[in-house]
Scaffold this motif. Structure first.
Motif, PDB file in Angstrom:
ATOM      1  N   GLN A 115      53.357  47.558  40.781  1.00 13.94           N
ATOM      2  CA  GLN A 115      52.492  47.187  39.665  1.00 13.94           C
ATOM      3  C   GLN A 115      52.925  45.854  39.059  1.00 13.94           C
ATOM      4  O   GLN A 115      52.082  45.039  38.677  1.00 13.94           O
ATOM      5  CB  GLN A 115      52.500  48.271  38.580  1.00 13.94           C
ATOM      6  CG  GLN A 115      51.933  49.597  39.025  1.00 13.94           C
ATOM      7  CD  GLN A 115      50.486  49.509  39.441  1.00 13.94           C
ATOM      8  OE1 GLN A 115      49.770  48.606  39.040  1.00 13.94           O
ATOM      9  NE2 GLN A 115      50.056  50.432  40.287  1.00 13.94           N
ATOM     10  N   LEU A 155      51.709  43.137  41.198  1.00  8.87           N
ATOM     11  CA  LEU A 155      50.274  42.912  41.056  1.00  8.87           C
ATOM     12  C   LEU A 155      49.913  42.249  39.734  1.00  8.87           C
ATOM     13  O   LEU A 155      48.807  41.760  39.562  1.00  8.87           O
ATOM     14  CB  LEU A 155      49.529  44.238  41.181  1.00  8.87           C
ATOM     15  CG  LEU A 155      49.498  44.761  42.611  1.00  8.87           C
ATOM     16  CD1 LEU A 155      48.915  46.145  42.666  1.00  8.87           C
ATOM     17  CD2 LEU A 155      48.684  43.823  43.476  1.00  8.87           C
ATOM     18  N   PRO A 166      49.843  37.335  39.787  1.00  8.63           N
ATOM     19  CA  PRO A 166      49.171  36.177  40.388  1.00  8.63           C
ATOM     20  C   PRO A 166      48.920  35.049  39.408  1.00  8.63           C
ATOM     21  O   PRO A 166      48.443  33.995  39.816  1.00  8.63           O
ATOM     22  CB  PRO A 166      47.860  36.765  40.907  1.00  8.63           C
ATOM     23  CG  PRO A 166      47.627  37.947  40.112  1.00  8.63           C
ATOM     24  CD  PRO A 166      48.969  38.500  39.788  1.00  8.63           C
ATOM     25  N   LYS A 178      53.817  31.680  43.579  1.00  8.43           N
ATOM     26  CA  LYS A 178      52.565  32.203  44.132  1.00  8.43           C
ATOM     27  C   LYS A 178      52.724  32.574  45.602  1.00  8.43           C
ATOM     28  O   LYS A 178      52.067  33.486  46.091  1.00  8.43           O
ATOM     29  CB  LYS A 178      51.452  31.166  43.999  1.00  8.43           C
ATOM     30  CG  LYS A 178      50.763  31.157  42.655  1.00  8.43           C
ATOM     31  CD  LYS A 178      49.682  30.110  42.687  1.00  8.43           C
ATOM     32  CE  LYS A 178      49.071  29.852  41.332  1.00  8.43           C
ATOM     33  NZ  LYS A 178      48.251  30.946  40.842  1.00  8.43           N
ATOM     34  N   SER A 213      42.702  51.382  32.672  1.00 15.99           N
ATOM     35  CA  SER A 213      41.749  50.951  33.684  1.00 15.99           C
ATOM     36  C   SER A 213      42.443  50.175  34.793  1.00 15.99           C
ATOM     37  O   SER A 213      41.845  49.864  35.805  1.00 15.99           O
ATOM     38  CB  SER A 213      40.682  50.069  33.045  1.00 15.99           C
ATOM     39  OG  SER A 213      41.297  48.924  32.512  1.00 15.99           O
ATOM     40  N   ARG A 214      43.720  49.841  34.588  1.00 20.64           N
ATOM     41  CA  ARG A 214      44.428  49.043  35.580  1.00 20.64           C
ATOM     42  C   ARG A 214      45.159  49.936  36.578  1.00 20.64           C
ATOM     43  O   ARG A 214      44.999  49.796  37.792  1.00 20.64           O
ATOM     44  CB  ARG A 214      45.420  48.129  34.859  1.00 20.64           C
ATOM     45  CG  ARG A 214      45.849  47.030  35.727  1.00 20.64           C
ATOM     46  CD  ARG A 214      46.761  46.040  35.089  1.00 20.64           C
ATOM     47  NE  ARG A 214      47.310  45.310  36.197  1.00 20.64           N
ATOM     48  CZ  ARG A 214      46.728  44.244  36.715  1.00 20.64           C
ATOM     49  NH1 ARG A 214      45.657  43.737  36.175  1.00 20.64           N
ATOM     50  NH2 ARG A 214      47.241  43.655  37.769  1.00 20.64           N
ATOM     51  N   SER A 215      45.958  50.836  36.079  1.00 17.14           N
ATOM     52  CA  SER A 215      46.693  51.717  36.982  1.00 17.14           C
ATOM     53  C   SER A 215      47.262  52.874  36.185  1.00 17.14           C
ATOM     54  O   SER A 215      47.591  52.730  35.010  1.00 17.14           O
ATOM     55  CB  SER A 215      47.836  50.962  37.639  1.00 17.14           C
ATOM     56  OG  SER A 215      48.626  50.367  36.640  1.00 17.14           O
ATOM     57  N   PHE A 256      46.692  45.555  47.891  1.00 17.80           N
ATOM     58  CA  PHE A 256      46.986  44.396  47.040  1.00 17.80           C
ATOM     59  C   PHE A 256      45.739  43.530  46.895  1.00 17.80           C
ATOM     60  O   PHE A 256      45.362  43.130  45.808  1.00 17.80           O
ATOM     61  CB  PHE A 256      48.094  43.544  47.681  1.00 17.80           C
ATOM     62  CG  PHE A 256      49.477  43.955  47.295  1.00 17.80           C
ATOM     63  CD1 PHE A 256      49.757  45.268  46.990  1.00 17.80           C
ATOM     64  CD2 PHE A 256      50.501  43.030  47.244  1.00 17.80           C
ATOM     65  CE1 PHE A 256      51.031  45.653  46.647  1.00 17.80           C
ATOM     66  CE2 PHE A 256      51.778  43.409  46.896  1.00 17.80           C
ATOM     67  CZ  PHE A 256      52.043  44.713  46.602  1.00 17.80           C
ATOM     68  N   SER A 270      43.096  45.174  44.771  1.00 12.43           N
ATOM     69  CA  SER A 270      43.391  45.323  43.350  1.00 12.43           C
ATOM     70  C   SER A 270      43.547  43.976  42.671  1.00 12.43           C
ATOM     71  O   SER A 270      43.324  43.873  41.467  1.00 12.43           O
ATOM     72  CB  SER A 270      44.624  46.187  43.154  1.00 12.43           C
ATOM     73  OG  SER A 270      45.631  45.755  43.986  1.00 12.43           O
ATOM     74  N   LEU A 271      43.909  42.944  43.420  1.00 18.12           N
ATOM     75  CA  LEU A 271      43.933  41.613  42.806  1.00 18.12           C
ATOM     76  C   LEU A 271      42.520  41.172  42.470  1.00 18.12           C
ATOM     77  O   LEU A 271      42.272  40.561  41.423  1.00 18.12           O
ATOM     78  CB  LEU A 271      44.574  40.611  43.746  1.00 18.12           C
ATOM     79  CG  LEU A 271      46.085  40.703  43.875  1.00 18.12           C
ATOM     80  CD1 LEU A 271      46.572  39.759  44.939  1.00 18.12           C
ATOM     81  CD2 LEU A 271      46.748  40.377  42.545  1.00 18.12           C
ATOM     82  N   GLY A 295      41.389  43.542  39.657  1.00 16.58           N
ATOM     83  CA  GLY A 295      42.283  43.608  38.507  1.00 16.58           C
ATOM     84  C   GLY A 295      42.743  45.015  38.200  1.00 16.58           C
ATOM     85  O   GLY A 295      43.067  45.332  37.059  1.00 16.58           O
ATOM     86  N   SER A 296      42.766  45.879  39.209  1.00 13.83           N
ATOM     87  CA  SER A 296      43.138  47.271  38.973  1.00 13.83           C
ATOM     88  C   SER A 296      43.468  47.922  40.304  1.00 13.83           C
ATOM     89  O   SER A 296      42.899  47.559  41.343  1.00 13.83           O
ATOM     90  CB  SER A 296      41.974  48.012  38.319  1.00 13.83           C
ATOM     91  OG  SER A 296      42.184  49.395  38.410  1.00 13.83           O
ATOM     92  N   THR A 297      44.409  48.877  40.300  1.00 14.99           N
ATOM     93  CA  THR A 297      44.653  49.635  41.523  1.00 14.99           C
ATOM     94  C   THR A 297      43.892  50.958  41.518  1.00 14.99           C
ATOM     95  O   THR A 297      43.999  51.735  42.454  1.00 14.99           O
ATOM     96  CB  THR A 297      46.146  49.935  41.717  1.00 14.99           C
ATOM     97  OG1 THR A 297      46.638  50.516  40.522  1.00 14.99           O
ATOM     98  CG2 THR A 297      46.918  48.695  42.044  1.00 14.99           C
ATOM     99  N   GLN A 298      43.157  51.229  40.456  1.00 14.00           N
ATOM    100  CA  GLN A 298      42.364  52.458  40.413  1.00 14.00           C
ATOM    101  C   GLN A 298      41.178  52.309  41.354  1.00 14.00           C
ATOM    102  O   GLN A 298      40.424  51.349  41.265  1.00 14.00           O
ATOM    103  CB  GLN A 298      41.831  52.712  39.002  1.00 14.00           C
ATOM    104  CG  GLN A 298      42.870  52.716  37.935  1.00 14.00           C
ATOM    105  CD  GLN A 298      43.580  54.031  37.828  1.00 14.00           C
ATOM    106  OE1 GLN A 298      43.810  54.698  38.824  1.00 14.00           O
ATOM    107  NE2 GLN A 298      43.926  54.431  36.635  1.00 14.00           N
ATOM    108  N   MET A 301      37.735  51.855  39.789  1.00 14.96           N
ATOM    109  CA  MET A 301      37.527  50.516  39.229  1.00 14.96           C
ATOM    110  C   MET A 301      37.199  49.520  40.337  1.00 14.96           C
ATOM    111  O   MET A 301      36.326  48.657  40.179  1.00 14.96           O
ATOM    112  CB  MET A 301      38.791  50.053  38.506  1.00 14.96           C
ATOM    113  CG  MET A 301      38.996  50.611  37.131  1.00 14.96           C
ATOM    114  SD  MET A 301      37.794  49.988  35.963  1.00 14.96           S
ATOM    115  CE  MET A 301      38.345  48.286  35.812  1.00 14.96           C
ATOM    116  N   GLN A 358      44.053  32.032  42.382  1.00 16.00           N
ATOM    117  CA  GLN A 358      43.953  32.395  40.972  1.00 16.00           C
ATOM    118  C   GLN A 358      44.587  31.312  40.119  1.00 16.00           C
ATOM    119  O   GLN A 358      45.722  30.931  40.338  1.00 16.00           O
ATOM    120  CB  GLN A 358      44.691  33.711  40.697  1.00 16.00           C
ATOM    121  CG  GLN A 358      44.105  34.859  41.452  1.00 16.00           C
ATOM    122  CD  GLN A 358      43.784  36.028  40.550  1.00 16.00           C
ATOM    123  OE1 GLN A 358      44.179  36.044  39.399  1.00 16.00           O
ATOM    124  NE2 GLN A 358      43.066  36.993  41.077  1.00 16.00           N
TER     125      GLN A 358
END
Lengths: 670, 318
Positions: free
Chosen positions: A409, A412, A415, A423, A525-527, B150, B153-154, B157-160, B163, B316
């Motif tokens: 996490q 992630l 970036p 990077k 909402s992210r993880s 990866f 989710s990049l 913006g989420s690993t769910q 989403m 990005q």
């Protein structure tokens, strides 16, 4: 209060060492020493837990009038040291419990008992030390105590060499730390950590301190390429000491690194993170690849320490990079991931070494090619070792997965670094982390499969007996903790929050408030991850499937010889061995990393000799770094050897000349 | 109310997966047979096989330990739970906060760990060969899969997973090089993970080429049935994943009416049929590769995944 208790505990351990020296020849000495160490360890663990959880915001300090007369010995207990004291004393507690049972088989208790409590005291004092002098002194004390323990069985082949290399690397590491503290203290010479914190570091100096800290702490914790001593020395010690060295002492080294770089050195620059990340990624992948090539169970575990230290340093490197770019959430997340992995690794690595020790005690073997089928003979040890294997392979619902998940996490989140180097490095390191996790699972299928599954390969494995109750108690205590940290990670992460608060002035949101104990590092909402729910669902689904099938369809069962495609062979040598298990992975990775070459000798037709295959592997770290150094030192020693045959006149003129040169230098300097 | 609705969807999906999984395997087999101008077994054959197997007695090798008997249920349960967390016809599953995409990959890792251990338990050479090769393949397939995770989710913006699916349904996706690389890599990983041609052959029992079948060679009766069911579920999981991420059309979102769910269900079955058909065509048209070529194949998948993630990192801005 807590600090006083901890210092008294260290004193009590040292006293226990003295008792052990006096009583080593008595038959009750083993039980007495380990019982005392256990009681003291429990008290110390309680004090450390109290300091970490209930009063983490208050900092306690003490100055004792020992050591350098103008400095004294400074000690301090803050959140960072409290966390590492929990790790140290939890490891010490289970090692003492395990030692109560395992230590009875010890051939030479007089070589182990006096040093074991001293080792515990040393590790505690390093973490408590609050000035450079005390830190280095206790660090060296810890190294020497563990060296004595490595040399406990010095007559066994290879151990003397292991001890020698360990001693060399430990002194080299301490030298690097000595120089690092010298630079930190500056010309004014304020050796207390408070004085160092207040001083402004010069421009080029922090880079030098970072490099020296990486060498000093990295050599102790086994960062590639400074790892060479670790897989030799850790397995050589008695198993509970191996567990302490691999599971706990490497963490004290990580503490040293965090203390110097995160606390004393001031605000980081972004490229520090890049350096630490790269070293961590290389250590993680190389460590597990080395481990896959081993067939000595304890050495395999020692190489896995290199891997896990790499994972910890990946987290620390990310934290530095986030911190340098003022991304507080990322910094707190990466640091929490690294520290959680510190805790987790100390749990499952100790557990696995205890398991390996139980196997060693029951069979006298560390070579997996001579074991097999132990699950039938040592069922409880097998369960504990399996749990440890699952945890270290980063598989849910155990704890190793949670800390690696947190590290992912953090990767992630990254970036948005403005620096181009980062990077490129961060995703590459993420791939290395993923690779090492997958290879670790393969490695532990091999370790558990070759040792515990299949059929016994030797008579010793055939005759093995289950180990004693106290050793099992130590192992199952750790199994429970591994499972608890895996399914209730929120509570453990909350306990780590004061540390990131102290170092970064930022922390993750409180985790235990989330519904159903889900952990949410940043945003829902992210993880998010919920180990408890996954564990309950998997257990429930497995049980339900078994129940339905057994009740509704059939539960008949018949034992018969194995089928094996119609060619069963009673000879256990026809099984897959640890070496043959790793062969495909060696073909894929080994030809590059180890320059592995296979030589097959086929006898000419008509001759009855067996065909033979030799695998030749090179250790590139050793060949490219240490072997040339060895040649260089040998060459220099040869040259200087002539000095030995000089006359007394020549010696005197040498001394005189040196004094003159020194005085000249001083005169010009001023 | 919301909770009950989510729980209902979750239960419906669980039942749907269990019902569909053997049928999907049967469908792929039947299409392959048709392509080879064979008549082939009917689609319902895997159901019959499973029912037959669970009613038979288990013949267990003499030195099998408890690991061998527990492993099938662990494999089945972890695969089922992992599959139930992938949105099939609707998002808004009750348990989706419990595990994100990384955890789903790791759950499949747990299943593989159990299977590889079971392969070593009896101590035969075939079990060992299967486990050893499976872990070699996994050592490349799992990182490749994580690199795909990866990338996704990049982007989102989420690993769910829900989403990611919602993001890819939305308007601001566009054509992306990273996504193209990720879909190719995901298909390669899916082929390897499901023991399909050209990596492994699900129909073979030719001694030296089998991988998955070698590990489960000694299994019989209900144990074999449970493992076969888990293998079908895994194929279904990968198809659902490809469907939900790269063909996200028709997924019923939270709070939509009954028709949306019906449409979602219909499109889901259509997606499965399309994936199954393509898989059968691909398998019929390819030859199995040597075991040590697999590392090149999966190495390419890993590189594609890494490249896709790297492109996103580089593109990005702050």
């Amino acid at each position: 209060m807590a600090l006083t208790v901890l210092l008294l505990c260290a004193g009590a351990w040292l006293a226990t060492s003295v008792v052990a020296l006096a009583a080593a020849r008595r038959s009750t000495a083993t039980s007495l020493v380990y019982a005392l160490a256990l009681v003291v360890g429990a008290v110390a663990l309680g004090a450390a837990l109290d300091a970490l959880i209930y009063s983490s915001d208050s900092i306690r300090a003490a100055v004792l009038p020992i050591g350098l007369p103008w400095l004294g010995a400074h000690f301090r207990l803050d959140a960072l040291s409290a966390l590492f004291l929990v790790v140290v004393n939890l490891g010490g507690l289970t090692a003492s419990l395990y030692g109560l049972g395992y230590g009875r088989h010890e051939q030479a208790p007089g070589r182990v008992l006096p040093f074991f409590p001293a080792f515990l005291a040393g590790m505690n004092l390093v973490v408590l030390a609050d000035d450079a002098f005390t830190f280095l002194l206790t660090w060296e004390f810890m190294s020497l105590a563990s060296w004595a323990l490595v040399m406990a069985h010095h007559r066994q082949p290879g151990n003397a060499k292991a001890g020698y290399i360990y001693l060399l690397m430990a002194s080299f590491g301490t030298l690097a730390l000595l120089l690092a503290f010298g630079l930190l203290a500056g010309p004014a010479g304020g050796y207390a950590f408070d004085a160092i914190r207040d001083s402004e570091p010069a421009a080029g100096m922090s880079a030098a301190v970072l490099a020296l800290a990486l060498i000093g702490a990295g050599s102790k914790s086994g960062l590639v390429p400074l790892h060479v001593w670790l897989p030799l020395a850790h397995p050589a010690a008695p198993s509970h000491v191996s567990a302490l060295m691999s599971g706990v002492m490497t963490k004290v080294a990580v503490y040293g690194f965090v203390r110097i770089v995160f606390d004393l050195l001031g605000p980081p620059e972004w490229w520090w993170g890049a350096v630490v990340l790269t070293l961590g990624g290389i250590s993680a992948v190389l460590g597990v690849l080395y481990a896959l090539m081993q067939h000595d169970l304890k050495r395999l575990l020692a190489y896995h320490t290199v891997e896990n230290i790499g994972i910890i340093f990946i987290g620390l490197g990310l934290a530095l990079a986030f911190r340098a770019n003022d991304m507080q959430v990322g910094a707190a997340l990466a640091l929490t991931a690294a520290l959680f992995h510190v805790f987790n690794h100390s749990l499952f690595k100790s557990l696995l070494f205890y398991g390996a020790g139980a196997v060693l005690g029951a069979t006298g073997e560390r070579d997996m090619e001579r074991l097999g089928g132990l699950i039938h003979r040592m069922p409880l040890t097998a369960i504990a070792f399996l749990a440890g294997s699952t945890a270290i392979s980063a598989l849910p619902p155990f704890n190793g997965f949670v800390s690696e998940w947190l590290t992912f996490q953090a990767v992630l989140l990254s970036p948005h670094f403005p620096q181009w180097v980062l990077k490129f490095i961060v995703p590459a390191v993420g791939a290395m982390l993923a690779l090492s996790a997958a290879l670790a699972a393969g490695c532990f299928v091999k370790a558990f499969g070759a040792t515990f599954l299949g059929r016994a390969r030797t008579a010793a494995a055939q005759r093995a007996r289950e180990t004693d109750a106290l050793s099992l108690a130590a192992m199952f205590l750790l199994v429970l903790l591994c499972l608890a940290a895996g399914i209730l990670p929120g509570y453990f992460m909350d306990a780590l929050a004061p540390v990131s608060q102290q170092l970064f002035d930022a922390r993750l949101q409180p985790q235990h408030l989330h519904a159903w104990l889900t952990i949410v590092p940043v945003l829902e909402s992210r993880s998010s991850y919920n180990g408890l729910l996954l564990f309950v669902m998997i257990a429930g689904a497995a049980w339900l499937a078994a129940w339905v099938i057994h009740r509704g369809a059939s539960h008949a069962l018949r034992r018969a010889p194995a089928w094996d495609c119609g060619f069963p062979d009673a000879n256990p040598a026809t099984q897959y061995t640890a070496g043959s298990f790793a062969q495909p992975i060696r073909r894929v990775f080994g030809s590059v990393v180890f320059r592995a070459r296979e030589h097959v000798y086929m006898p000419p037709p008509g001759q009855m000799q067996p065909a033979r295959m030799h695998v030749h592997m090179r250790d590139l770290a050793w060949d490219t770094l240490y072997a040339p150094l060895d040649v260089l030192v040998g060459f220099a020693a040869d040259r200087f050897n002539r000095v030995q045959w000089w006359t007394i006149r020549a010696y005197l003129s040498l001394v005189f000349g040196s004094v003159v040169v020194l005085l000249l230098v001083l005169a010009i300097w001023n | 109310m919301e909770l009950i609705r989510e729980a209902l969807i979750q239960m419906a999906q669980l039942v749907l997966l269990l019902l569909l999984a053997p049928g999907l395997t049967g469908f792929v087999r039947s299409v392959k047979a048709k392509l080879l101008r064979r008549k082939g077994p009917p689609i319902r054959q895997p159901y019959r096989d499973l029912l037959k197997l669970i009613r038979k007695e288990v013949v267990l090798a003499e030195n099998a330990s408890w690991v061998y008997r527990v492993a099938p249920y662990v494999i089945f349960a972890t695969t089922l739970i992992a599959a139930s967390l992938v949105p099939t016809f609707a998002t808004g599953l009750l348990f989706s906060p419990a595990a994100d995409l990384i955890a789903i990959v790791a759950l499949l890792g747990t299943a593989r760990f159990a299977l590889a251990l079971a392969g070593l338990d009896i101590g035969t050479s075939f079990g060992g060969i299967g486990s050893s090769r499976e872990m070699m393949i996994a050592s490349l397939a799992e990182p490749a899969m994580l690199m795909i995770v990866f990338t996704l989710s990049l982007l989102a913006g989420s690993t769910q997973l829900w989403m990611v699916a919602t993001f890819l349904q939305g308007p601001d996706v566009g054509l992306r090089v990273s996504l193209a690389m990720a879909v190719v890599a995901l298909i390669m990983v899916a082929i390897a993970e499901n023991a399909r041609i050209p990596v492994d052959n699900p129909a073979t029992h030719l001694e030296l080429t089998m991988i998955h079948e070698a590990m489960i060679l000694e299994y019989s009766g209900r144990h074999l049935a449970v493992i076969e069911a888990a293998a079908s579920l895994k194929l279904l999981l990968y198809f659902s994943l490809i469907g939900c991420v790269f063909m996200p059309w028709g997924l019923a979102a939270v709070g939509q009416g009954f028709t949306a769910y019906a449409v979602g269900l219909g499109t889901y079955v259509a997606k499965l049929a399309a994936c199954g058909f393509l898989l059968a065509v691909f398998e019929t048209g390819t030859a199995k590769m040597r075991v040590f070529r697999v590392s090149d194949f999966l190495g390419a998948a890993l590189m594609l995944g890494l490249l896709a993630a790297l492109l996103l990192f580089v593109s990005q801005t702050t």
